[in-house]
Design a protein around this motif. Structure first.
Motif, mmCIF file in Angstrom:
data_model
loop_
_atom_site.group_PDB
_atom_site.id
_atom_site.type_symbol
_atom_site.label_atom_id
_atom_site.label_comp_id
_atom_site.label_asym_id
_atom_site.label_seq_id
_atom_site.Cartn_x
_atom_site.Cartn_y
_atom_site.Cartn_z
ATOM 1 N N SER A 219 0.823 -1.213 0.000
ATOM 2 C CA SER A 219 0.000 0.000 0.000
ATOM 3 C C SER A 219 0.856 1.262 0.000
ATOM 4 N N ARG A 220 2.137 1.113 0.386
ATOM 5 C CA ARG A 220 3.085 2.240 0.369
ATOM 6 C C ARG A 220 4.053 2.139 -0.809
ATOM 7 N N ASN A 221 3.724 1.258 -1.754
ATOM 8 C CA ASN A 221 4.562 1.061 -2.944
ATOM 9 C C ASN A 221 5.979 0.621 -2.585
ATOM 10 N N ILE A 222 6.078 -0.195 -1.548
ATOM 11 C CA ILE A 222 7.363 -0.755 -1.145
ATOM 12 C C ILE A 222 7.382 -2.227 -1.545
ATOM 13 N N GLU A 223 8.269 -2.584 -2.441
ATOM 14 C CA GLU A 223 8.387 -3.978 -2.876
ATOM 15 C C GLU A 223 9.332 -4.724 -1.945
ATOM 16 N N VAL A 224 8.858 -5.823 -1.394
ATOM 17 C CA VAL A 224 9.663 -6.620 -0.471
ATOM 18 C C VAL A 224 10.238 -7.807 -1.242
ATOM 19 N N PRO A 225 11.528 -7.797 -1.552
ATOM 20 C CA PRO A 225 12.124 -8.897 -2.327
ATOM 21 C C PRO A 225 12.140 -10.190 -1.517
ATOM 22 N N ASP A 226 11.941 -11.299 -2.221
ATOM 23 C CA ASP A 226 12.003 -12.613 -1.574
ATOM 24 C C ASP A 226 13.448 -13.113 -1.591
ATOM 25 N N LEU A 227 14.319 -12.359 -0.935
ATOM 26 C CA LEU A 227 15.747 -12.676 -0.887
ATOM 27 C C LEU A 227 16.234 -12.583 0.552
ATOM 28 N N PRO A 228 17.248 -13.366 0.912
ATOM 29 C CA PRO A 228 17.824 -13.227 2.249
ATOM 30 C C PRO A 228 18.334 -11.806 2.466
ATOM 31 N N VAL A 229 18.136 -11.280 3.662
ATOM 32 C CA VAL A 229 18.550 -9.912 3.951
ATOM 33 C C VAL A 229 20.047 -9.741 3.749
ATOM 34 N N GLU A 230 20.828 -10.762 4.093
ATOM 35 C CA GLU A 230 22.272 -10.696 3.909
ATOM 36 C C GLU A 230 22.619 -10.483 2.430
ATOM 37 N N GLN A 231 21.887 -11.159 1.541
ATOM 38 C CA GLN A 231 22.128 -10.999 0.099
ATOM 39 C C GLN A 231 21.758 -9.589 -0.360
ATOM 40 N N LEU A 232 20.666 -9.054 0.208
ATOM 41 C CA LEU A 232 20.282 -7.691 -0.126
ATOM 42 C C LEU A 232 21.348 -6.692 0.315
ATOM 43 N N LEU A 233 21.922 -6.940 1.484
ATOM 44 C CA LEU A 233 23.004 -6.077 1.963
ATOM 45 C C LEU A 233 24.193 -6.117 1.029
ATOM 46 N N ASN A 234 24.526 -7.306 0.552
ATOM 47 C CA ASN A 234 25.645 -7.447 -0.371
ATOM 48 C C ASN A 234 25.384 -6.735 -1.689
ATOM 49 N N LEU A 235 24.113 -6.835 -2.155
ATOM 50 C CA LEU A 235 23.757 -6.150 -3.404
ATOM 51 C C LEU A 235 23.846 -4.645 -3.251
ATOM 52 N N LYS A 236 23.441 -4.166 -2.066
ATOM 53 C CA LYS A 236 23.503 -2.730 -1.823
ATOM 54 C C LYS A 236 24.945 -2.256 -1.794
ATOM 55 N N GLU A 237 25.826 -3.027 -1.151
ATOM 56 C CA GLU A 237 27.231 -2.650 -1.080
ATOM 57 C C GLU A 237 27.885 -2.679 -2.462
ATOM 58 N N ALA A 238 27.434 -3.642 -3.291
ATOM 59 C CA ALA A 238 27.998 -3.741 -4.644
ATOM 60 C C ALA A 238 27.529 -2.578 -5.513
#
Length: 238
Positions: A219-238
């Motif tokens: 409802s706030r247009n926030i997409e929640v990826p079905d990925l481990p949070v650790e992987q999301l952190l790595n993607l953000k750092e990359a």
């Protein structure tokens, strides 16, 4: 004239040993009370001081050397229950796994504890006459605060644009989630037969909780990826 340092050290040492003795005896009484609750009493039944004294192998009058009164005793028992349950739940509130797995892990921990400790849960929920605080309320606050930190960290990872009003409402919303799970487990654990069985009930409760989170995010247009949070952190750092 001041006492010699050697004599003062001996006096302080005796005082510390006496304080430790009292603390140990107080804890032994609390442990005995939890044993009686879990082993001998039906959920909601009155907890007899005599039963506690017998389990702790102390005279009833001696028991009150370690507590101010019955209120102090009951609150101490509630505090111990909340501490033990809180340690279990806080260990589950981490950023490991996908967001959905995090929710399932927290719900699973509470359902398992509630099913195994119905009498303890009921005692922790009691309003103790004369008590200045309710340990359960403080414990819920600690768990909600940790969950809020996890949600805040996850939103930061997603770099989600969250309005100020939503940020201000995050704390009461988390309390709503926590309170809803606790109320559901209380109702379910009150049944003579635990139906549905714990695994199915856990799945259902986790599904309902997750749908609330996912629905609010959508409802706030926030997409929640079905990925481990650790992987999301790595993607953000990359």
């Amino acid at each position: 004239m001041a006492a010699p340092s050697g004599r003062r050290d001996q006096t302080d040492g005796r005082k510390r040993r006496w304080q430790q003795h009292n603390a140990d005896r107080r804890q032994a009484v609390i442990d005995a009370a939890l044993t009686v609750l879990a082993r001998d009493l039906e959920p909601g039944a009155e907890l007899s001081v005599q039963l506690i004294a017998d389990e702790a192998s102390v005279h009833r009058t001696v028991l009150y050397r370690y507590f101010d009164d019955r209120t102090d005793l009951d609150v101490a028992i509630q505090q111990e229950i909340c501490t033990r349950a809180g340690e279990l739940l806080l260990a589950a509130v981490t950023l490991e796994g996908t967001p959905r797995e995090i929710v399932e892990r927290i719900v699973h921990a509470y359902v398992d504890w509630g099913a195994a400790n119905v009498a303890l849960m009921r005692f922790a929920e009691r309003d103790i006459p004369g008590a200045a605080t309710k340990p359960l309320d403080l414990a819920i606050g600690q768990i909600a605060e940790q969950i809020e930190l996890v949600i805040g960290g996850f939103l930061a990872v997603l770099e989600a644009d969250v309005e100020e009003d939503d940020r201000d409402a995050l704390t009461p919303w988390v309390f709503l989630l926590v309170g809803g799970v606790m109320a559901a487990v209380r109702n379910w654990s009150s049944r003579e037969e635990l139906r549905p069985p714990a695994p199915q009930f856990t799945r259902l409760l986790a599904d309902v909780t997750w749908l609330q989170i996912e629905g609010l995010a959508a409802s706030r247009n926030i997409e929640v990826p079905d990925l481990p949070v650790e992987q999301l952190l790595n993607l953000k750092e990359a």
